[in-house]
Design a protein around this motif. Structure first.
Motif, PDB file in Angstrom:
ATOM      1  N   ASP A  11      35.206  37.791  23.110  1.00 45.01           N
ATOM      2  CA  ASP A  11      35.286  37.087  24.375  1.00 45.01           C
ATOM      3  C   ASP A  11      34.200  37.625  25.289  1.00 45.01           C
ATOM      4  OD1 ASP A  11      37.722  37.045  27.095  1.00 45.01           O
ATOM      5  OD2 ASP A  11      35.935  35.852  26.718  1.00 45.01           O
ATOM      6  N   ARG A  13      33.253  36.635  28.011  1.00 43.77           N
ATOM      7  CA  ARG A  13      33.532  36.480  29.418  1.00 43.77           C
ATOM      8  C   ARG A  13      34.389  37.612  29.971  1.00 43.77           C
ATOM      9  NH1 ARG A  13      35.038  30.015  29.729  1.00 43.77           N
ATOM     10  NH2 ARG A  13      33.067  29.230  28.937  1.00 43.77           N
ATOM     11  N   SER A  14      34.757  38.571  29.148  1.00 45.68           N
ATOM     12  CA  SER A  14      35.527  39.706  29.644  1.00 45.68           C
ATOM     13  C   SER A  14      34.703  40.481  30.664  1.00 45.68           C
ATOM     14  CB  SER A  14      35.935  40.634  28.488  1.00 45.68           C
ATOM     15  OG  SER A  14      36.825  39.978  27.619  1.00 45.68           O
ATOM     16  N   VAL A  15      35.382  40.956  31.690  1.00 44.41           N
ATOM     17  CA  VAL A  15      34.734  41.661  32.790  1.00 44.41           C
ATOM     18  C   VAL A  15      35.515  42.928  33.086  1.00 44.41           C
ATOM     19  CG1 VAL A  15      34.172  41.546  35.251  1.00 44.41           C
ATOM     20  CG2 VAL A  15      33.801  39.549  33.812  1.00 44.41           C
ATOM     21  N   PRO A  29      30.025  42.778  33.276  1.00 44.49           N
ATOM     22  CA  PRO A  29      30.343  41.931  32.118  1.00 44.49           C
ATOM     23  C   PRO A  29      30.453  42.781  30.853  1.00 44.49           C
ATOM     24  CG  PRO A  29      28.508  41.025  33.388  1.00 44.49           C
ATOM     25  CD  PRO A  29      28.736  42.407  33.905  1.00 44.49           C
ATOM     26  N   SER A 107      39.084  38.691  33.083  1.00 45.87           N
ATOM     27  CA  SER A 107      38.213  37.640  32.546  1.00 45.87           C
ATOM     28  C   SER A 107      37.739  36.749  33.669  1.00 45.87           C
ATOM     29  CB  SER A 107      38.965  36.816  31.497  1.00 45.87           C
ATOM     30  OG  SER A 107      38.198  35.713  31.085  1.00 45.87           O
ATOM     31  N   GLU A 108      36.505  36.294  33.541  1.00 42.30           N
ATOM     32  CA  GLU A 108      35.976  35.375  34.534  1.00 42.30           C
ATOM     33  C   GLU A 108      35.767  33.981  33.947  1.00 42.30           C
ATOM     34  OE1 GLU A 108      31.214  36.304  33.918  1.00 42.30           O
ATOM     35  OE2 GLU A 108      32.169  36.709  35.829  1.00 42.30           O
ATOM     36  N   GLY A 109      36.391  33.722  32.809  1.00 43.80           N
ATOM     37  CA  GLY A 109      36.228  32.414  32.179  1.00 43.80           C
ATOM     38  C   GLY A 109      36.900  31.309  32.969  1.00 43.80           C
ATOM     39  N   GLN A 110      36.443  30.083  32.773  1.00 49.61           N
ATOM     40  CA  GLN A 110      37.029  28.938  33.466  1.00 49.61           C
ATOM     41  C   GLN A 110      38.288  28.474  32.758  1.00 49.61           C
ATOM     42  OE1 GLN A 110      33.897  26.104  33.285  1.00 49.61           O
ATOM     43  NE2 GLN A 110      32.659  27.076  34.842  1.00 49.61           N
ATOM     44  N   ASP A 266      32.573  31.986  37.586  1.00 53.72           N
ATOM     45  CA  ASP A 266      31.906  32.774  36.559  1.00 53.72           C
ATOM     46  C   ASP A 266      30.415  32.586  36.722  1.00 53.72           C
ATOM     47  OD1 ASP A 266      31.263  30.336  35.424  1.00 53.72           O
ATOM     48  OD2 ASP A 266      32.670  30.513  33.760  1.00 53.72           O
TER      49      ASP A 266
END
Length: 557
Positions: A11, A13-15, A29, A107-110, A266
């Motif tokens: 993933d 988009r993991s932050v 990120p 996570s910063e995913g949409q 994101d």
């Protein structure tokens, strides 16, 4: 054994959110799979504090996409949930305390709202306001306790609705309810790389049925401002007080106020709650009210994401438990071979690989020693290892010698293995009376023979390819064990271990250890196995073991 890298496996988009002792926050990120946290200049994530060790902890992602934190023997420890840990799998947003720093993986995913891609862009306007009217003389509406009560009820309702799009509709509906006075509300997605592109609507907009205003238009100036600031923004073309930006909608067209509250952001896009209000509601109080609603929505989305993660993790744990049972059943409980003193050590990694090790009598009186490593992790690798076990036992009972055994197993794996998977395997047929060895190595790490005097002899490898990839005859190596010699076979879960200084252990280390034990007078295979396992455990205490660790020792007596 690790499979080839797959761009979809992690993933990206993991932050990692880091909050320092002074309250300052930063976001990093997590595009890699392993990060060293510490005070050292070469640490991947550097925390400059005297309470942080030079190499304090490591953050790593397992083959199933789960994030773990592991303490690296730090002086002040690593805390999760207020408790000092050795290693721990992290839930979404769970706090990790290192010194006076607090770290969280999020996570910063949409959100992939259904229907979002197919909805039309909302109309925008660039027309500047031609006149501004001040309404300070009017009686402006005030917030009341009923608004806060409605927000609390809204938050509870969000937790009950499983559909992401329905949650968005509930948010928009709240904004146009009698308590919130909105005329039109929608959630739109703004492209950061194309700020002037019309935003796309992510759910069915909500509208006040009693409102007779013209069809809504989104102000481009407001959209630019919320993208630039990343925080709630108030706009109006008839200000009732201070506003962030004048609407690019002329008051002669429609007297209005509007507000925009970011919901999710994101690197590529920002999702924004956009609300059109009568001019009298264009105040900071009403912006704060909408911001609280957006905050409630964000907390509910986080709760749903954490719930989905927990369900996924529970499924992974159930699969790993099944795989562990399969692996345990493959290992001989009391290995023994005529004329051979044998010891086996199998230590599965936390997330299950596909190692297999075995010893069995052959029909011609010899003893077959086998060690294998299946490419991959989890239940699939364990199932392949189980099939390798079954086929080897069936072939041995049928009287097959090592070359025929390998050819039969290879044919089966070529036919049934998933594409891109393979198995490395070494089998050795040992005649205890003569010490003769017949060995076939199919892409596996080389075996080593260590004499009683402590001299080592590495056997050739790389002669044959792994099983399951292509058809070819297997070349056989002839070797001999003298009395007291020890044959050592192992998987790359040991040689690929990394030390506390992040250096690969290497194959030579294994031969050096066994040679050292023999030179010190240790003779029995079980004693050497215990000492070798203890040495491996000491290495793991300062590093990361992400694969099964398996070896077999066979001493001719």
């Amino acid at each position: 054994m690790e499979p080839a890298a797959d761009a979809s496996a992690g993933d990206l988009r993991s932050v990692l959110e880091i909050c320092g002792p002074d309250g300052a926050a930063s976001r990093i990120p997590l595009a890699g799979a392993r990060f060293i946290i510490g005070r050292a200049a070469d640490a991947t994530i550097r925390l400059d504090s005297d309470m942080v060790s030079r190499r304090h902890a490591e953050l790593f992602r397992d083959p199933f996409g789960r994030w773990w934190v592991r303490d690296l023997g730090s002086h002040n420890g690593t805390l999760v949930g207020g408790e000092r840990i050795g290693d721990r799998m992290l839930r979404l947003g769970e706090a990790v305390e290192i010194g006076r720093h607090v770290l969280r993986v999020t996570s910063e995913g949409q959100i992939n709202y259904s229907g979002a891609a197919g909805r039309a862009a909302v109309p925008v306007t660039d027309e500047p306001a031609k006149s501004v009217t001040t309404l300070t003389e009017l009686h402006l509406p005030r917030l009341s306790a009923s608004h806060l009560a409605r927000l609390l009820s809204f938050g509870r309702r969000l937790i009950e609705i499983e559909s992401a799009e329905q949650r968005l509709r509930l948010l928009c509906g709240l904004m146009v309810s009698a308590d919130f006075h909105g005329q039109w509300a929608a959630v739109v997605r703004l492209r950061k790389d194309r700020p002037d592109e019309p935003p796309r609507v992510l759910c069915e907009p909500a509208a006040d049925p009693d409102c007779r205003a013209p069809p809504p238009r989104v102000s481009r100036s407001l959209m630019r401002t919320v993208l630039a600031r990343g925080e709630p923004v108030l706009a109006s073309n008839v200000p009732a007080g201070p506003v962030d930006v004048e609407l690019s909608v002329a008051a002669s067209v429609q007297a209005m106020s509007a507000l925009a509250c970011p919901l999710r952001s994101d690197a590529a896009a920002m999702d924004v709650l956009y609300v059109i209000l009568p001019p009298t509601f264009g105040t900071s109080e009403w912006l704060a009210l909408a911001s609280l609603a957006a905050e409630e929505f964000g907390q509910a989305e986080f709760a749903w994401a954490a719930s989905r993660q927990a369900e996924a993790y529970a499924g992974i744990e159930a699969e790993l438990a099944q795989a562990a049972q399969i692996q345990k059943a493959l290992i001989p409980s009391s290995p023994a071979g005529g004329g051979l003193d044998v010891a086996i050590r199998f230590d599965p990694c936390r997330w299950i690989g596909g190692d297999y090790v075995d010893i069995m009598p052959m029909t011609d009186g010899r003893t077959l020693l086998a060690i294998a490593d299946v490419c991959g992790k989890g239940l699939q690798a364990a199932l392949v290892a189980a099939s390798v076990h079954s086929l080897i036992h069936a072939s041995v009972r049928a009287g097959a010698d090592p070359p025929r055994l390998m050819a039969s197993l290879n044919e089966h794996l070529i036919e049934y293995l998933p594409r891109g998977s393979f198995v490395t395997l070494t089998v050795a047929a040992a005649a205890a009376d003569t010490g003769r060895l017949e060995i076939v190595n199919a892409g596996h790490p080389p075996a080593v023979i260590v004499s009683r005097a402590g001299e080592s002899r590495w056997l050739p490898s790389g002669v044959n390819g792994p099983l399951g990839l292509w058809r070819e005859p297997f070349q056989v190596q002839a070797e001999r064990l003298a009395t007291g010699d020890i044959l050592t076979m192992f998987t790359d879960g040991i040689s690929d271990l990394r030390t506390a200084a992040d250096r690969r252990l290497g194959m030579e280390w294994i031969g050096d250890q066994v040679r050292s034990f023999c030179a010190q007078g240790t003779a029995e295979a079980a004693q050497i196995a215990e000492r070798l396992a203890a040495a491996i455990d000491r290495i793991i205490a300062g590093g990361l073991a992400d694969d099964d660790r398996t070896f077999l020792l066979a001493r001719r007596v």
